[in-house]
Motif scaffolding. Structure first.
Motif, PDB file in Angstrom:
ATOM      1  N   ASN A   1     -93.302 -31.432   9.396  1.00  0.00           N
ATOM      2  CA  ASN A   1     -92.155 -30.791   8.860  1.00  0.00           C
ATOM      3  C   ASN A   1     -91.042 -30.257   9.709  1.00  0.00           C
ATOM      4  O   ASN A   1     -90.077 -30.170   9.447  1.00  0.00           O
ATOM      5  N   ALA A   2     -91.687 -29.868  10.998  1.00  0.00           N
ATOM      6  CA  ALA A   2     -90.724 -29.282  11.985  1.00  0.00           C
ATOM      7  C   ALA A   2     -89.690 -30.339  12.441  1.00  0.00           C
ATOM      8  O   ALA A   2     -88.456 -30.078  12.421  1.00  0.00           O
ATOM      9  N   VAL A   3     -90.038 -31.656  12.576  1.00  0.00           N
ATOM     10  CA  VAL A   3     -89.411 -32.772  12.874  1.00  0.00           C
ATOM     11  C   VAL A   3     -88.462 -33.094  12.077  1.00  0.00           C
ATOM     12  O   VAL A   3     -87.091 -33.145  12.078  1.00  0.00           O
ATOM     13  N   GLU A   4     -88.564 -33.188  10.671  1.00  0.00           N
ATOM     14  CA  GLU A   4     -87.838 -33.261   9.491  1.00  0.00           C
ATOM     15  C   GLU A   4     -86.700 -32.054   9.413  1.00  0.00           C
ATOM     16  O   GLU A   4     -85.631 -32.770   9.043  1.00  0.00           O
ATOM     17  N   LEU A   5     -87.331 -30.995   9.475  1.00  0.00           N
ATOM     18  CA  LEU A   5     -86.554 -29.798   9.540  1.00  0.00           C
ATOM     19  C   LEU A   5     -85.231 -30.011  10.493  1.00  0.00           C
ATOM     20  O   LEU A   5     -84.033 -29.858  10.280  1.00  0.00           O
ATOM     21  N   LEU A   6     -85.653 -30.550  11.649  1.00  0.00           N
ATOM     22  CA  LEU A   6     -84.422 -30.710  12.740  1.00  0.00           C
ATOM     23  C   LEU A   6     -83.647 -31.747  12.526  1.00  0.00           C
ATOM     24  O   LEU A   6     -82.511 -31.652  12.560  1.00  0.00           O
ATOM     25  N   ARG A   7     -84.273 -32.814  11.792  1.00  0.00           N
ATOM     26  CA  ARG A   7     -83.361 -33.964  11.672  1.00  0.00           C
ATOM     27  C   ARG A   7     -82.181 -33.590  10.349  1.00  0.00           C
ATOM     28  O   ARG A   7     -81.074 -33.752  10.650  1.00  0.00           O
ATOM     29  N   ARG A   8     -82.786 -32.877   9.503  1.00  0.00           N
ATOM     30  CA  ARG A   8     -81.843 -32.456   8.278  1.00  0.00           C
ATOM     31  C   ARG A   8     -80.860 -31.596   8.919  1.00  0.00           C
ATOM     32  O   ARG A   8     -79.516 -31.582   8.429  1.00  0.00           O
TER      33      ARG A   8
ATOM     34  N   ARG B   1     -94.043 -35.768  15.684  1.00  0.00           N
ATOM     35  CA  ARG B   1     -94.556 -35.607  14.377  1.00  0.00           C
ATOM     36  C   ARG B   1     -95.967 -34.925  14.662  1.00  0.00           C
ATOM     37  O   ARG B   1     -96.402 -33.957  14.097  1.00  0.00           O
ATOM     38  N   ALA B   2     -96.670 -35.441  15.469  1.00  0.00           N
ATOM     39  CA  ALA B   2     -97.910 -35.375  15.786  1.00  0.00           C
ATOM     40  C   ALA B   2     -98.265 -33.874  16.609  1.00  0.00           C
ATOM     41  O   ALA B   2     -99.061 -33.055  16.398  1.00  0.00           O
ATOM     42  N   ARG B   3     -97.111 -33.770  17.698  1.00  0.00           N
ATOM     43  CA  ARG B   3     -97.257 -32.618  18.389  1.00  0.00           C
ATOM     44  C   ARG B   3     -96.720 -31.192  17.726  1.00  0.00           C
ATOM     45  O   ARG B   3     -97.042 -30.377  17.849  1.00  0.00           O
ATOM     46  N   PHE B   4     -95.431 -31.550  17.138  1.00  0.00           N
ATOM     47  CA  PHE B   4     -94.896 -30.415  16.567  1.00  0.00           C
ATOM     48  C   PHE B   4     -94.834 -30.182  15.042  1.00  0.00           C
ATOM     49  O   PHE B   4     -94.620 -29.129  14.451  1.00  0.00           O
ATOM     50  N   GLY B   5     -95.299 -31.285  14.309  1.00  0.00           N
ATOM     51  CA  GLY B   5     -95.780 -31.064  12.930  1.00  0.00           C
ATOM     52  C   GLY B   5     -94.468 -32.057  12.423  1.00  0.00           C
ATOM     53  O   GLY B   5     -93.343 -31.946  12.548  1.00  0.00           O
TER      54      GLY B   5
ATOM     55  N   GLY C   1     -92.047 -24.950  21.228  1.00  0.00           N
ATOM     56  CA  GLY C   1     -93.452 -25.927  21.425  1.00  0.00           C
ATOM     57  C   GLY C   1     -93.544 -26.887  22.544  1.00  0.00           C
ATOM     58  O   GLY C   1     -94.657 -27.208  22.862  1.00  0.00           O
ATOM     59  N   ILE C   2     -92.408 -26.843  23.507  1.00  0.00           N
ATOM     60  CA  ILE C   2     -92.310 -27.731  24.539  1.00  0.00           C
ATOM     61  C   ILE C   2     -92.788 -27.029  25.637  1.00  0.00           C
ATOM     62  O   ILE C   2     -93.606 -27.376  26.483  1.00  0.00           O
ATOM     63  N   GLY C   3     -92.683 -25.740  25.680  1.00  0.00           N
ATOM     64  CA  GLY C   3     -92.864 -24.599  26.679  1.00  0.00           C
ATOM     65  C   GLY C   3     -91.860 -24.529  27.792  1.00  0.00           C
ATOM     66  O   GLY C   3     -90.666 -24.906  27.505  1.00  0.00           O
TER      67      GLY C   3
END
Length: 352
Positions: free
Chosen positions: A132-139, A126-130, A327-329
């Protein structure tokens, strides 16, 4: 037992990555971070081992039920339970020769330590990607997993030590209908999904795994006519072999290799001009055609998912995965490959 090899496929940025590649990259990154959490343990702990063996045994389960609770075949379960340091098999309370599996003190310590790692990794993501991005992935993952007719492993794993396919072949025919069941081996458990409630406390890695395993099953079902066999390990092996080949010592000697690519003449093994004491593996012309067919088959499964689950849902999953993977690269492999390695336990050992 088994180890997970990460193998590289198509070049970064060349074409849009197949959704299975995005799933694999996200899961591998999560795995690396989960396993790097600094928790004092008597032995290294892999996410694969925790997810598929420590977690389902938990506070105890009947021996005959372990494979169903784990969503893993009996053939993969048996050698794992022989690790006396972590598992203990005792007579069950039901009598009649029934046995129960529980964790030893070391096993419980590893189970608790692994459980604590998920919140640490989720916080870091959550700190690295945001958030919102992590929650969107989970949903997006929950939307897919919730529609799967079966519960699948919480980490990708093959049928057993001698069979790298997910379901173990087609000795039990497929069943069509509203809740289809793929063809599978006798030891592969069919566990129907119990609605969205079953995902409420499921870690992100388990959602990634079940989605990736579902894709792998569809891929392998379409590939049964291949002379090399129909496992995703074939795709992983092909992914290693870029146009100028690969060092032979980077190629894990799996069943897909010894009974497939090498034996069938899809690759050649020759002296490495850059390293005279080493060997190098390269695709033959037939191997290059097989590699192209594999890429086409992966994309065919993705198109089928678009029709089956809906373009909007698949686009949401792809966008959510890309938000993490970009975001990982660079540098993450394309495919995860689980191979059996007696005596080493389940570990994550990327080849690159």
């Amino acid at each position: 037992m088994a180890r997970t090899i990460a193998t590289t496929g198509r070049a970064e940025g060349a074409t849009p990555a197949n959704v299975s590649v995005l799933l694999s990259k996200a899961l591998l990154q999560y795995t690396r971070e989960w396993e790097s959490v600094d928790v004092a343990l008597p032995r290294p702990l892999s996410l694969l081992f925790w997810s598929n063996f420590l977690r389902p045994v938990g506070s105890g389960v009947r021996l005959r039920d372990v494979h169903r609770v784990a969503r893993v075949s009996r053939r993969a379960i048996r050698p794992t339970l022989q690790q006396a340091q972590l598992f203990l098999v005792t007579p069950g309370s039901g009598g009649r020769g029934e046995q129960e599996v529980c964790l030893t003190e070391h096993g419980r310590t590893a189970l608790n330590a692994g459980a604590a790692r998920f919140e640490m990794v989720d916080t870091a993501w959550r700190a690295r990607f945001g958030a919102n991005a992590v929650e969107l992935l989970r949903r997006a993952l929950e939307a897919f997993v919730g529609d799967l007719p079966l519960e699948l492993p919480h980490y990708p794993i093959g049928y057993g030590p001698a069979d790298e396919r997910i379901t173990g072949g087609s000795s039990v025919p497929a069943k069509a209908g509203p809740s289809p069941i793929p063809a599978h081996g006798q030891d592969w458990p069919v566990v129907r999904r119990d609605g969205m409630a079953s995902m409420s406390d499921m870690p992100l890695s388990a959602l990634l795994s079940q989605t990736l395993v579902a894709f792998s099953i569809d891929y392998e079902t379409r590939s049964q006519a291949w002379r090399t066999g129909n496992s995703m390990s074939v795709a992983a092996m092909l992914g290693l072999l870029v146009p100028d080949g690969a060092p032979a010592d980077l190629i894990p000697k799996t069943r897909a290799w010894t009974q497939g690519l090498e034996a069938s003449g899809f690759v050649t093994v020759e002296r490495d001009a850059m390293r005279p004491t080493k060997k190098r593996v390269a695709l033959t012309a037939e191997g290059a055609r097989l590699q192209a067919e594999n890429t086409a088959r992966l994309d065919e499964v993705e198109r089928d998912w678009r029709d089956r689950y809906g373009a909007e849902r698949l686009d949401a999953l792809r966008a959510a995965l890309e938000g993490i993977v970009h975001g990982i690269g660079v540098g993450l492999p394309d495919h995860l490959l689980v191979i059996f390695a007696p005596g080493t336990g389940f570990t994550i050992a990327p080849s690159r």
